[in-house]
Design a protein around this motif. Structure first.
Motif, mmCIF file in Angstrom:
data_model
loop_
_atom_site.group_PDB
_atom_site.id
_atom_site.type_symbol
_atom_site.label_atom_id
_atom_site.label_comp_id
_atom_site.label_asym_id
_atom_site.label_seq_id
_atom_site.Cartn_x
_atom_site.Cartn_y
_atom_site.Cartn_z
ATOM 1 N N GLY A 101 18.243 -26.793 28.358
ATOM 2 C CA GLY A 101 19.185 -27.526 27.519
ATOM 3 C C GLY A 101 19.678 -26.698 26.348
ATOM 4 O O GLY A 101 20.854 -26.744 25.989
ATOM 5 N N PHE A 102 18.776 -25.922 25.736
ATOM 6 C CA PHE A 102 19.193 -25.038 24.645
ATOM 7 C C PHE A 102 20.169 -23.980 25.143
ATOM 8 O O PHE A 102 21.159 -23.665 24.469
ATOM 9 C CB PHE A 102 17.980 -24.376 23.983
ATOM 10 N N SER A 103 19.902 -23.438 26.332
ATOM 11 C CA SER A 103 20.809 -22.437 26.908
ATOM 12 C C SER A 103 22.176 -23.042 27.190
ATOM 13 O O SER A 103 23.209 -22.424 26.908
ATOM 14 C CB SER A 103 20.222 -21.866 28.195
ATOM 15 N N GLU A 104 22.187 -24.250 27.751
ATOM 16 C CA GLU A 104 23.450 -24.916 28.055
ATOM 17 C C GLU A 104 24.204 -25.246 26.772
ATOM 18 O O GLU A 104 25.430 -25.111 26.705
ATOM 19 C CB GLU A 104 23.194 -26.186 28.874
ATOM 20 N N LYS A 105 23.498 -25.673 25.758
ATOM 21 C CA LYS A 105 24.130 -25.967 24.464
ATOM 22 C C LYS A 105 24.788 -24.708 23.908
ATOM 23 O O LYS A 105 25.915 -24.751 23.422
ATOM 24 C CB LYS A 105 23.092 -26.509 23.487
ATOM 25 N N ALA A 106 24.110 -23.581 23.990
ATOM 26 C CA ALA A 106 24.674 -22.315 23.503
ATOM 27 C C ALA A 106 25.908 -21.922 24.317
ATOM 28 O O ALA A 106 26.934 -21.521 23.753
ATOM 29 C CB ALA A 106 23.623 -21.218 23.562
ATOM 30 N N ARG A 107 25.828 -22.063 25.645
ATOM 31 C CA ARG A 107 26.959 -21.721 26.513
ATOM 32 C C ARG A 107 28.165 -22.601 26.199
ATOM 33 O O ARG A 107 29.296 -22.107 26.041
ATOM 34 C CB ARG A 107 26.559 -21.875 27.981
ATOM 35 N N LEU A 108 27.933 -23.902 26.095
ATOM 36 C CA LEU A 108 29.030 -24.829 25.798
ATOM 37 C C LEU A 108 29.612 -24.589 24.414
ATOM 38 O O LEU A 108 30.825 -24.717 24.216
ATOM 39 C CB LEU A 108 28.551 -26.283 25.921
ATOM 40 N N THR A 109 28.764 -24.233 23.454
ATOM 41 C CA THR A 109 29.240 -23.945 22.091
ATOM 42 C C THR A 109 30.187 -22.753 22.101
ATOM 43 O O THR A 109 31.267 -22.799 21.496
ATOM 44 C CB THR A 109 28.054 -23.684 21.144
ATOM 45 N N LEU A 110 29.802 -21.683 22.786
ATOM 46 C CA LEU A 110 30.665 -20.498 22.856
ATOM 47 C C LEU A 110 31.991 -20.807 23.552
ATOM 48 O O LEU A 110 33.056 -20.377 23.105
ATOM 49 C CB LEU A 110 29.938 -19.360 23.570
ATOM 50 N N LYS A 111 31.914 -21.571 24.639
ATOM 51 C CA LYS A 111 33.133 -21.942 25.365
ATOM 52 C C LYS A 111 34.033 -22.817 24.494
ATOM 53 O O LYS A 111 35.252 -22.620 24.443
ATOM 54 C CB LYS A 111 32.755 -22.667 26.652
ATOM 55 N N PHE A 112 33.443 -23.778 23.779
ATOM 56 C CA PHE A 112 34.187 -24.662 22.898
ATOM 57 C C PHE A 112 34.857 -23.866 21.781
ATOM 58 O O PHE A 112 36.034 -24.090 21.455
ATOM 59 C CB PHE A 112 33.234 -25.717 22.330
ATOM 60 N N LEU A 113 34.124 -22.935 21.187
ATOM 61 C CA LEU A 113 34.690 -22.094 20.120
ATOM 62 C C LEU A 113 35.883 -21.288 20.625
ATOM 63 O O LEU A 113 36.899 -21.180 19.930
ATOM 64 C CB LEU A 113 33.632 -21.151 19.563
ATOM 65 N N GLU A 114 35.772 -20.729 21.816
ATOM 66 C CA GLU A 114 36.881 -19.942 22.366
ATOM 67 C C GLU A 114 38.111 -20.817 22.585
ATOM 68 O O GLU A 114 39.231 -20.418 22.241
ATOM 69 C CB GLU A 114 36.459 -19.265 23.672
#
Length: 123
Positions: free
Chosen positions: A77-90
């Motif tokens: 879940g932490f990994s997915e949160k980080a991945r989604l955060t980076l995608k959202f920021l982009e």
């Protein structure tokens, strides 16, 4: 490129993960209110996150209250949160640049409209 629906779903998952990361004791009703979705949608989203192994539900049996649950992010879940955060920021950076370009263009057009004919100066 993800469809608009997929983007909204990813943003919802990210917001739910972020809220549970900051407060694992939130109820699905509180999540619904914070994220701005229906109670049913929140329940569905939480169950999907549990099914994917992104969060787990802990019941504190020693408390004596049936409502004492905590939604804990798993390592996945932490990994997915980080991945989604980076995608959202982009995505937000792209939207920001497009909006900035549109504002610059409109400002330029508005400035040209303010010029009296033949002077070339902005009033």
């Amino acid at each position: 490129m993800a469809s608009r629906r997929e983007q909204v779903q990813e943003e919802t998952r990210l917001r739910v993960l972020r809220h549970f990361d900051s407060d694992p004791n939130l109820s699905s009703r509180e999540i619904a209110k914070l994220v701005g979705i229906s109670n049913g949608a929140a329940y569905y989203c939480i169950n999907a996150l549990i099914d994917k192994g992104l969060i787990k539900l802990n019941n504190f049996k020693s408390s004596g209250k049936k409502s004492n649950y905590a939604y804990l992010l798993t390592p996945k879940g932490f990994s997915e949160k980080a991945r989604l955060t980076l995608k959202f920021l982009e995505l937000k950076r792209i939207e920001f640049n497009e909006l900035k370009n549109e504002i610059d263009q409109l400002t330029s057009e508005a400035g040209a409209l303010q010029q009296p004919l033949g002077t070339g100066k902005i009033q």
